[in-house]
Motif scaffolding. Structure first.
Motif, mmCIF file in Angstrom:
data_model
loop_
_atom_site.group_PDB
_atom_site.id
_atom_site.type_symbol
_atom_site.label_atom_id
_atom_site.label_comp_id
_atom_site.label_asym_id
_atom_site.label_seq_id
_atom_site.Cartn_x
_atom_site.Cartn_y
_atom_site.Cartn_z
ATOM 1 N N LEU A 106 -81.289 21.477 -16.215
ATOM 2 C CA LEU A 106 -82.463 21.970 -16.936
ATOM 3 C C LEU A 106 -83.080 23.190 -16.269
ATOM 4 O O LEU A 106 -83.395 24.182 -16.952
ATOM 5 N N GLU A 107 -83.232 23.163 -14.956
ATOM 6 C CA GLU A 107 -83.846 24.302 -14.275
ATOM 7 C C GLU A 107 -82.932 25.520 -14.242
ATOM 8 O O GLU A 107 -83.374 26.635 -14.578
ATOM 9 N N SER A 150 -85.880 17.347 -26.855
ATOM 10 C CA SER A 150 -85.618 18.767 -26.658
ATOM 11 C C SER A 150 -86.069 19.551 -27.885
ATOM 12 O O SER A 150 -86.634 18.985 -28.828
ATOM 13 N N ASP A 152 -84.180 25.342 -26.811
ATOM 14 C CA ASP A 152 -83.449 24.846 -25.645
ATOM 15 C C ASP A 152 -82.028 24.443 -26.015
ATOM 16 O O ASP A 152 -81.068 24.743 -25.297
ATOM 17 N N HIS A 160 -86.758 24.470 -20.232
ATOM 18 C CA HIS A 160 -88.049 23.978 -19.768
ATOM 19 C C HIS A 160 -88.713 23.016 -20.751
ATOM 20 O O HIS A 160 -89.674 22.332 -20.391
ATOM 21 N N ARG A 161 -88.200 22.972 -21.994
ATOM 22 C CA ARG A 161 -88.791 22.082 -22.994
ATOM 23 C C ARG A 161 -87.863 20.906 -23.287
ATOM 24 O O ARG A 161 -87.932 20.309 -24.356
ATOM 25 N N ARG A 215 -82.620 17.363 -14.011
ATOM 26 C CA ARG A 215 -83.590 18.461 -13.955
ATOM 27 C C ARG A 215 -83.137 19.529 -12.969
ATOM 28 O O ARG A 215 -83.178 20.734 -13.272
ATOM 29 N N ALA A 254 -82.850 27.131 -17.617
ATOM 30 C CA ALA A 254 -84.198 27.401 -18.145
ATOM 31 C C ALA A 254 -84.487 26.593 -19.405
ATOM 32 O O ALA A 254 -85.106 27.087 -20.353
ATOM 33 N N SER A 270 -86.821 17.170 -21.776
ATOM 34 C CA SER A 270 -87.395 16.196 -20.843
ATOM 35 C C SER A 270 -87.059 14.782 -21.281
ATOM 36 O O SER A 270 -86.626 14.547 -22.409
#
Length: 460
Positions: free
Chosen positions: A183-184, A231, A235, A189-190, A179, A187, A192
């Motif tokens: 991921l951050e 995902s 993304d 964000h979807r 993350r 961006a 996980s």
């Protein structure tokens, strides 16, 4: 300022929609969603669903299976780029006590460590990770299947080891590192480790009847780095573009290019596909695609990018089997690349030129073989054969005045200019090959010397 999104032509959009409609219908998928990114922008998405009015969109989560491995590989390459490990390090150096510590990190990344394809029974994809609380439970008693480094043999446990390696070096969980470091910054964000609404449910479709069965969705525990992620099309298209161009906040362009380079020979008869460092590589329709496919019970996924075309595509379905998402994603790339080929950037002269470099351009000869040397941006050079099938390469400038080969036969080799005592150029030295301004130039240090009588015609 972000450039405006350039929409695809209506005919291209219809061809894309037709391709996924055929995939959903013939593959009998409860739902199918896909997207195309061009030059870093999402330019098309489409979906088909068995339920009218409930088609998924680019923000709907699906489980992506082994595409997770590419994310894990990026984390490992980041450790290498920070100097915290070397890809040739044995696993034991950073993660002791596994019982397979002699394999290298590079071998794990490229699936050449000789480890088993799967964890011991029961099948890890359909059972909770709590059944395998330790690495020994993932590896089992017969983890060695092939000699180390000799062949490609896909290994899910191998990527469990890489996830544990990330945790050991970073001192944090694989999920937290993922993350924070991928991921951050990108961006995503979807994306996980657990599903977040809206998300698709996983289904199995009966092979001989149009009926369905829900599939379980398990937390994979230690196996998560091999296939846990959920995902979306949006993304994953963004991630595919990253695999082509890199992003200095995550991984440089040079490092993602290294990921896209074959790491071991392909299997016999599979010369159109290879595996890099966490990335699958295929040759299809005359172009090279890099990415990954994935599956877990109830889900299929495919992600491909053509770096040369600047086009990426993703296809996702919520079916255990049926639609070939990897094939569809490749077809989507082809449709866009062929219907709307990339428009080249305008030619522009170099902002400045070093006269000494300019004097190196033009024809050079290795023996009687002719080559041309031209300048590239950032003081780089390119040496290409002018006739025949000689070996050519691009070279990047180094601080000491030499160049290092980027591709082809001379990848990694050093090109340097050798000067005479008066400062004039004598020849180019490329990995012991002497390039002169004339074929077998008299007085040049040509290995073996040059016949004193020089060139001659047929003597009778």
């Amino acid at each position: 300022m972000t450039a405006p999104i350039e929409e695809l032509l209506p005919a291209t959009q219809r061809a894309l929609l037709h391709r996924i409609a055929v995939a959903q219908s013939e593959g009998r998928a409860p739902s199918f969603v896909a997207g195309v990114e061009r030059e870093g922008q999402l330019v098309w998405t489409g979906s088909r669903s068995s339920v009218d009015g409930h088609g998924p969109d680019a923000d709907t989560q699906y489980r992506i299976g082994s595409i997770t491995k590419t994310f894990t590989a990026v984390l490992v390459l980041r450790l290498r780029d920070e100097g915290l490990l070397d890809l040739n390090d044995p696993l034991e150096k950073h993660l002791p006590g596994t019982g397979v510590g002699d394999v290298t990190i590079a071998q794990l990344l490229g699936h050449s460590a000789g480890l088993s394809a799967e964890a011991p029974a029961p099948w890890w994809e359909r059972t909770p990770g709590s059944l395998r609380p330790e690495l020994a439970d993932v590896l089992g008693d017969q983890s060695r299947m092939h000699p180390v480094g000799r062949r490609h043999h896909y290994s899910n446990p191998g990527y469990t080891l890489l996830g544990s390696l990330v945790e050991a070096v970073r001192g944090a969980s694989w999920e937290d590192v993922l993350r924070r470091e991928i991921l951050e910054p990108l961006a995503l964000h979807r994306t996980s480790t657990q599903p977040r609404a809206p998300h698709a449910g996983g289904w199995a479709v009966h092979p001989w009847a149009d009926v369905m069965l829900p599939e379980p969705s398990e937390d994979l525990g230690l196996m998560a780095p091999a296939g846990q992620l959920w995902s979306t099309v949006a993304d994953l298209c963004r991630f595919a573009t990253f695999l082509a161009d890199g992003d200095e906040r995550v991984l440089s362009a040079a490092s993602v290019r290294e990921m896209r380079t074959p790491s071991v020979p392909p299997e016999v008869g599979e010369w159109d596909s290879a595996y890099g460092l966490g990335v699958q590589i295929v040759r299809k329709d005359g172009r090279t695609l890099a990415g990954h496919t994935g599956s877990l019970p109830g889900f299929l996924a495919g992600l491909w990018v053509s770096a040369d075309d600047g086009v990426a595509a993703v296809a996702l379905a919520n079916a255990t089997s049926g639609p070939l998402t990897g094939v569809v994603a490749a077809d989507l790339v082809r449709i866009v690349a062929e219907a709307e080929p990339r428009i080249p950037e305008p030619w522009r002269p170099l902002p400045e030129v070093d006269q000494e470099l300019l004097e190196l351009t033009g024809p050079w000869y290795w023996g009687a073989s002719s080559f041309g040397l031209r300048l590239d941006a950032d003081r780089g050079v390119e040496l290409q054969p002018l006739r025949g099938n000689g070996r050519g390469s691009r070279f990047v400038a180094e601080a000491d005045g030499t160049w290092t080969g980027l591709d082809g036969y001379y990848a990694g080799e050093t090109l340097r200019v050798v000067r005479r005592e008066d400062g004039s150029v004598s020849h180019l030295d490329l990995g012991s090959f002497v390039f002169t301004r004339e074929p077998y130039e008299p007085g040049a240090p040509v290995p073996g010397g040059v016949d004193k009588e020089g060139w001659r015609g047929l003597q009778t």
